[in-house]
Enzyme design. Structure first.
Site, mmCIF file in Angstrom:
data_model
loop_
_atom_site.group_PDB
_atom_site.id
_atom_site.type_symbol
_atom_site.label_atom_id
_atom_site.label_comp_id
_atom_site.label_asym_id
_atom_site.label_seq_id
_atom_site.Cartn_x
_atom_site.Cartn_y
_atom_site.Cartn_z
ATOM 1 N N HIS A 167 1.005 -1.083 0.049
ATOM 2 C CA HIS A 167 -0.186 -0.162 -0.474
ATOM 3 C C HIS A 167 0.871 1.342 -0.033
ATOM 4 C CE1 HIS A 167 -3.500 2.713 1.830
ATOM 5 N NE2 HIS A 167 -3.057 3.281 2.067
ATOM 6 N N GLU A 168 1.789 1.280 1.125
ATOM 7 C CA GLU A 168 2.577 2.467 1.479
ATOM 8 C C GLU A 168 3.297 2.826 -0.474
ATOM 9 O OE1 GLU A 168 2.290 4.944 3.251
ATOM 10 O OE2 GLU A 168 1.126 3.818 4.258
ATOM 11 N N HIS A 171 1.594 4.387 -2.443
ATOM 12 C CA HIS A 171 1.433 5.965 -2.222
ATOM 13 C C HIS A 171 3.067 6.886 -3.379
ATOM 14 C CE1 HIS A 171 -1.776 6.307 0.387
ATOM 15 N NE2 HIS A 171 -1.502 5.912 0.631
ATOM 16 N N HIS A 174 2.487 7.085 -6.894
ATOM 17 C CA HIS A 174 2.596 8.412 -7.046
ATOM 18 C C HIS A 174 3.190 9.273 -6.949
ATOM 19 C CE1 HIS A 174 -0.347 11.298 -5.737
ATOM 20 N NE2 HIS A 174 -0.892 11.378 -7.125
#
Length: 181
Positions: A167-168, A171, A174
């Site tokens: 998940h991290e 980021h 992104h």
């Protein structure tokens, strides 16, 4: 939140069935992890300790970066010559073809004074300099507190740690893939 209440009631109900016990009078926030683990072990025959064998830290990081590489067409090149703020931090050049897209830093292990959770911190934004048209590449750090390898054995991640790392890193992708003017 209705979903949270429904999930909590389902955990409570499942826990009572597993324990063959009457309904709980109250399921406190600090009880949820215990009962969730109990349900996973008893109802699903799922043991986090055994599951950890499938997620050695280095292989997991390599696998997660390979997924992002396939999805986004990126290439992650370990670069020990990039400056870091601690000897445990590893740095990657992130490329798309031959073009440098950005820098990814992984600060994986706990130490005194370090933030206690996983998160991504943008270190430098991506932008195009309006005066000369040159692109400034982004940099970001994934801050984690994952287990260290010990005694010649690899560090093993719990499923939840692996999921949070994935998940991290999303980021981080992104941050790295953003192009703004």
């Amino acid at each position: 939140d209705i979903r949270h209440t429904h999930k909590r009631r389902r955990i409570e109900s499942d826990a009572c069935k597993v324990l063959d016990a009457p309904p709980l009078e109250e399921l406190n926030a600090w009880d949820v992890a215990f009962y969730t683990d109990l349900i996973k072990r008893e109802k699903l025959a799922l043991d986090d300790e055994q599951l950890k064998e499938f997620f050695p830290l280095e292989d997991t990081i390599e696998g997660l970066l390979a997924i992002y590489s396939d999805l986004l067409g990126l290439h992650f090149v370990l670069n020990s010559s990039l400056p870091t703020w601690h000897e445990d931090v590893v740095a990657y050049e992130v490329k798309k073809g031959e073009e440098l897209v950005g820098h990814l830093y992984l600060d994986q292990f706990p130490r005194d004074g370090k933030f206690g959770h996983q998160m991504v911190v943008p270190l430098a934004p991506s932008f195009v300099d309006g005066t000369n048209g040159q692109r400034c590449v982004p940099a970001c750090a994934n801050i984690s507190n994952l287990p260290r390898p010990q005694g010649g054995k690899p560090a093993l991640l719990r499923f939840a740690e692996m999921r949070t790392l994935f998940h991290e890193l999303g980021h981080a992708m992104h941050c790295l893939c953003t192009t703004t003017r």
